[in-house]
Design a protein around this motif. Structure first.
Motif, short mmCIF file in Angstrom:
data_model
loop_
_atom_site.label_atom_id
_atom_site.label_comp_id
_atom_site.label_asym_id
_atom_site.label_seq_id
_atom_site.Cartn_x
_atom_site.Cartn_y
_atom_site.Cartn_z
N SER A 312 2.32 -0.16 -12.02
CA SER A 312 3.05 -1.36 -12.44
C SER A 312 2.46 -2.61 -11.78
O SER A 312 3.13 -3.63 -11.65
N ARG A 313 1.22 -2.51 -11.36
CA ARG A 313 0.42 -3.62 -10.83
C ARG A 313 0.93 -4.18 -9.50
O ARG A 313 0.58 -5.28 -9.10
N GLU A 314 1.79 -3.41 -8.85
CA GLU A 314 2.20 -3.78 -7.49
C GLU A 314 1.15 -3.24 -6.53
O GLU A 314 0.56 -2.20 -6.79
N HIS A 315 0.94 -3.94 -5.42
CA HIS A 315 -0.02 -3.44 -4.44
C HIS A 315 0.69 -2.62 -3.37
O HIS A 315 1.69 -3.07 -2.82
N ARG A 316 0.16 -1.46 -3.09
CA ARG A 316 0.74 -0.66 -2.00
C ARG A 316 -0.08 -0.96 -0.75
O ARG A 316 -1.28 -0.66 -0.70
N ALA A 317 0.58 -1.52 0.24
CA ALA A 317 -0.14 -1.95 1.46
C ALA A 317 -0.83 -0.75 2.10
O ALA A 317 -0.34 0.38 2.04
N LEU A 318 -1.98 -1.03 2.75
CA LEU A 318 -2.73 0.05 3.40
C LEU A 318 -1.90 0.78 4.43
O LEU A 318 -2.02 1.99 4.60
N ASP A 319 -1.03 0.01 5.14
CA ASP A 319 -0.26 0.67 6.19
C ASP A 319 1.13 1.09 5.72
O ASP A 319 2.00 1.38 6.54
N ALA A 320 1.34 1.12 4.40
CA ALA A 320 2.59 1.70 3.89
C ALA A 320 2.52 3.21 4.14
O ALA A 320 1.50 3.72 4.62
N ALA A 321 3.59 3.91 3.79
CA ALA A 321 3.59 5.36 3.99
C ALA A 321 2.45 5.99 3.18
O ALA A 321 1.95 5.39 2.23
N PHE A 322 2.09 7.21 3.54
CA PHE A 322 0.96 7.87 2.89
C PHE A 322 1.10 7.88 1.36
O PHE A 322 2.18 8.15 0.82
N SER A 323 -0.01 7.59 0.69
CA SER A 323 -0.08 7.81 -0.76
C SER A 323 -1.52 8.12 -1.13
O SER A 323 -2.46 7.75 -0.40
N GLY A 324 -1.69 8.77 -2.25
CA GLY A 324 -3.04 9.08 -2.73
C GLY A 324 -2.93 9.60 -4.15
O GLY A 324 -1.83 9.79 -4.67
N PHE A 325 -4.08 9.77 -4.79
CA PHE A 325 -4.04 10.34 -6.13
C PHE A 325 -5.18 11.34 -6.31
O PHE A 325 -6.21 11.27 -5.63
#
Ligand code: G4P
Length: 557
Positions: A312-325
C-alpha cells in the motif's frame, strides 16, 4: 547483546587456506551496532550479464579481493571451470549454464556484501526478475567485444525499469573489442541508462595499459598475475609521467575524457540512485584489472538497504519489527535430503533464528528454527540477520514466492514480477505407476516458478505448461525425471501470445476455436492466441472485452 553472524559455508571449502581457518575468520562478531547501523553497512546486489560476459569470473574475483578465497582458481578450478561454485545442478554442469541462483555473503572494507546470483540466460528471465526484486542495486557486466546483446536486452530493460541503481563494468578489455565511446552510446540508446565513466581505458582493447581514474586524473597501472589468480598490484602514475610513458595511448585517453567532460558524463550520485545514470568502470575480470575499483564502488556508491515500500506504498522503517518476503523457492538443492528452501530477503528489524513470525498469506505463526545461509547444496546456520541479508528457511514448504513474513505489525510487500509466457506445451506422465510423483513434481515446479502450470477450467485434465524460454521446459522435464522419477512427454501447442482475461470475456471466447482459455495457479485466467492476427481482430471488434497484456510488473523497490 553480542551476536554472531556466520556466513555461507561453502566458501570455506573453496578456500585454499582450509576450511577451519576460514570459518574462524568468517565468524564475525557483530558489534553492538543497532539495526539501522547494521543495515547501513550492507550492500545487497546482483550481477546481471549475458552468458559468457564474465559474471562468474567477476564473482570469483570479488571473493578474492574480499579475502574470502586465497586464490581465484580455488573457486573455479582450471580444467573444470564450468563447474563453478554456484552451479550445483547436474543440468547446469552438463550445459554449462547457470540456471539457479544462490547467495554469497562476504565482508569488504567493513561492509557486509550480499551478492545474489542470477541466471544469465534469457530463458530464465523470470528467475532474474525475482532476484532483482530482492536487491538494492545491480552490476551490469558487458563484454567489450559485444556490448548489449539482443538476447539479454530484456533483462537490462527490467533492471532499468525498476529504477534499480546500476553500476556498469566493461569487461574483457585485455582483448580486442569495440570502441568504448561507441559502447556507452549504445547503452544509452538501447536501455536509456546514461553511463558516467568513473574510470576510462588507456590503450585499446587488447593493448590495455591501465585506466584513468577520472576523479583524480591519474593513470592506474596494473601488474598481471598468472591467470589473475592473485590480487593485482596497482601503481598510480601522475598525468605528467603517464604522458611521457604511455605516449599516444595516454593522449587519446585524455582527449576522450575531455569529450566526456564536455557532454557532462560525470559521476552523478543522485541520478545513479534514481536508476537514470550508471557509473561505468573498465577492466578485465580475468586479469583483475579494474576489479578493485568496481568493488570499492559497490561499497562507496551502491545504496544500503532503505525503508521498503509495502503493497500500500507505506514505508516500513528499517528498525521496525522484523519483516521480509520470499523471493525464491528451491527444492531438492541437496539431493541427499530432499529439502525445500525458501529464500527470504530481510526488509526490516532483526532476524533471530528461532523467532516465531507470522506468515502473511495464511496469518499462521511460522517457526524459524531452520534458518541457514544457503550456497548451492551447502548450508550453514544463520543466527542473526539484518535488513539486506538473505535467510534460507529450510523445509519451509508452506512458503510461496512473494509471501511476506513479519513480527508484530502486519505487512504485505508488493507482488514479485512475473513474465508473460510465450511458449506453451501440454504435459503427460509417461508412466501411470508414477502418476502420484508426477503430480507432486508438477506442483513443486509450479511453486518454485520453474514453469507456470495452466489448467482448463472446463475440465480437460491435461495441464498446459507455460514458459518464457524453451530451456525452462528442459529443466522441468529433467528435474521431474531426476527428482521425482517421473518421465514426461511435452507437446508444444500452437499458442504464442497470452492475454489476461476475465470470466465474462472467457465465456464469450468459448465460441472461438483458435483461442484457448486456461487458469493459472493463482487463479488468473489467460486467453492463449496462436497469432497476433486473431487477437488484433478481437480487440478491434470487441473493444469492451478484457484482453490485457501480462506485463512484467516493474514497481520500484
Ligand atoms: P559468465 O559467468 O558470465 O557466463 O562468464 P564466465 O565468467 O564464465 O566467463 C566466460 C569466459 O570468458 C571464460 O572463458 C572466462 O575465462 C572468460 N573471461 C571472463 N572475464 C574475462 C576477461 O576479463 N578477459 C578475458 N580475456 N576473458 C574473460 P572460457 O574460455 O569459457 O573458460 P576458460 O577457458 O577461461 O576456463
Amino acid at each position: 547483546m553480542k551476536a554472531t553472524y556466520r556466513s555461507a559455508a561453502t566458501l570455506d571449502r573453496m578456500s585454499a587456506t582450509g576450511p577451519r581457518q576460514v570459518v574462524a575468520e568468517a565468524e564475525e562478531t557483530a558489534s553492538e551496532l543497532g539495526i539501522v547501523d547494521e543495515s547501513a553497512r550492507r550492500r545487497t546486489f546482483a550481477i546481471i550479464s549475458h552468458p559468457d560476459a564474465g559474471k562468474t569470473t567477476l564473482t570469483e574475483k570479488f571473493l578474492l579481493y574480499a579475502g574470502r578465497v586465497a586464490e581465484a582458481g580455488a573457486v573455479k578450478a582450471r580444467g573444470n571451470r564450468r563447474r563453478v561454485v554456484s552451479d550445483w545442478m547436474a543440468m547446469e554442469r552438463q550445459r554449462g549454464i547457470s540456471i539457479t541462483s544462490t547467495v554469497l555473503q562476504f565482508t569488504y572494507r567493513g561492509s557486509v556484501i550480499n551478492l545474489l546470483d542470477t541466471p544469465g540466460h534469457r530463458d530464465f528471465s523470470e528467475d532474474t526478475y525475482r532476484v532483482l526484486s530482492a536487491v538494492d542495486s545491480a552490476v551490469m557486466v558487458l563484454d567489450v567485444a559485444k556490448g548489449i546483446e539482443p538476447q539479454t536486452l530484456k533483462l537490462f530493460e527490467v533492471c532499468r525499469a525498476r529504477e534499480l541503481p546500476i553500476l556498469t563494468f566493461l569487461n574483457k578489455y585485455d582483448r580486442p573489442g569495440r570502441d568504448p565511446l561507441e559502447l556507452i552510446d549504445e547503452i544509452e540508446k538501447l536501455i536509456g541508462l546514461r553511463p558516467t565513466p568513473v574510470t576510462w581505458p588507456v590503450g585499446i582493447p587488447g593493448d590495455f595499459r591501465g585506466v584513468i581514474d577520472r576523479r583524480s586524473g591519474e593513470l592506474i597501472r596494473f601488474a598481471r598475475t598468472a591467470r589473475g589468480a592473485g590480487i593485482s598490484v596497482e601503481e598510480s602514475v601522475d598525468p605528467q609521467r603517464a604522458s611521457q610513458e604511455e605516449g599516444s595511448a595516454w593522449q587519446t585517453a585524455t582527449e576522450e575524457c575531455a569529450l566526456l567532460d564536455e557532454v557532462g558524463s560525470d559521476l552523478d550520485l543522485k541520478s545513479f540512485l534514481a536508476g537514470e545514470s550508471s557509473p561505468l568502470f573498465v577492466g578485465s575480470a580475468l586479469t583483475n584489472f579494474g576489479v578493485r575499483h568496481l568493488l570499492d564502488a559497490v561499497v562507496d556508491l551502491a545504496p544500503a538497504p532503505s525503508a521498503r515500500q509495502d503493497a500500500s506504498r507505506e514505508h516500513r522503517a528499517l528498525d521496525a519489527a522484523f519483516s521480509g518476503f520470499v523471493f525464491k523457492v528451491q527444492a531438492n538443492m541437496d539431493p541427499a535430503h530432499r529439502d525445500h528452501v525458501a529464500f527470504v530477503r530481510v526488509c526490516s528489524g532483526r532476524f533471530e533464528r528461532g523467532m516465531t513470525v507470522t506468515h502473511g498469506s495464511t496469518g499462521r505463526p511460522f517457526g524459524t528454527k531452520h534458518a541457514a545461509a544457503v550456497f548451492g547444496s551447502e548450508r550453514e546456520t544463520i543466527d542473526i540477520a539484518y535488513p539486506g541479508d538473505v535467510v534460507g528457511l529450510v523445509n519451509a514448504s508452506d512458503l510461496h514466492i512473494g509471501d511476506s513474513l513479519y513480527a508484530d505489525n502486519p505487512v504485505t510487500f508488493p507482488p514479485i514480477p512475473s513474465c508473460a509466457p510465450e511458449l506453451f506445451a501440454t504435459v503427460r506422465s509417461l508412466n501411470v505407476s508414477r502418476y502420484k510423483q508426477f503430480r507432486r513434481g508438477l506442483a513443486q515446479m509450479a511453486q518454485e516458478g520453474v514453469i507456470q502450470v495452466l489448467r482448463d477450467p472446463n475440465g480437460d485434465p491435461v495441464p498446459v505448461l507455460a514458459a518464457v524460454g524453451q530451456m525452462q521446459f528442459e529443466v522441468f522435464s529433467f528435474r521431474l525425471a531426476q527428482e521425482f522419477g517421473a518421465q514426461v512427454e511435452l507437446s508444444a501447442t500452437p499458442h504464442r501470445i497470452a492475454r489476461r482475461t476475465d470470466a465474462q470475456t472467457a465465456a464469450r471466447l468459448s465460441a472461438w476455436s483458435s483461442v484457448r482459455v486456461l487458469a493459472r495457479e493463482d487463479g488468473m485466467l489467460l486467453a492463449l492466441f496462436e497469432s497476433p492476427y486473431w487477437l488484433q481482430r478481437l480487440e478491434a471488434d470487441h473493444p469492451d472485452w478484457t484482453l490485457e497484456p501480462i506485463t512484467v510488473s516493474v514497481a520500484p523497490a
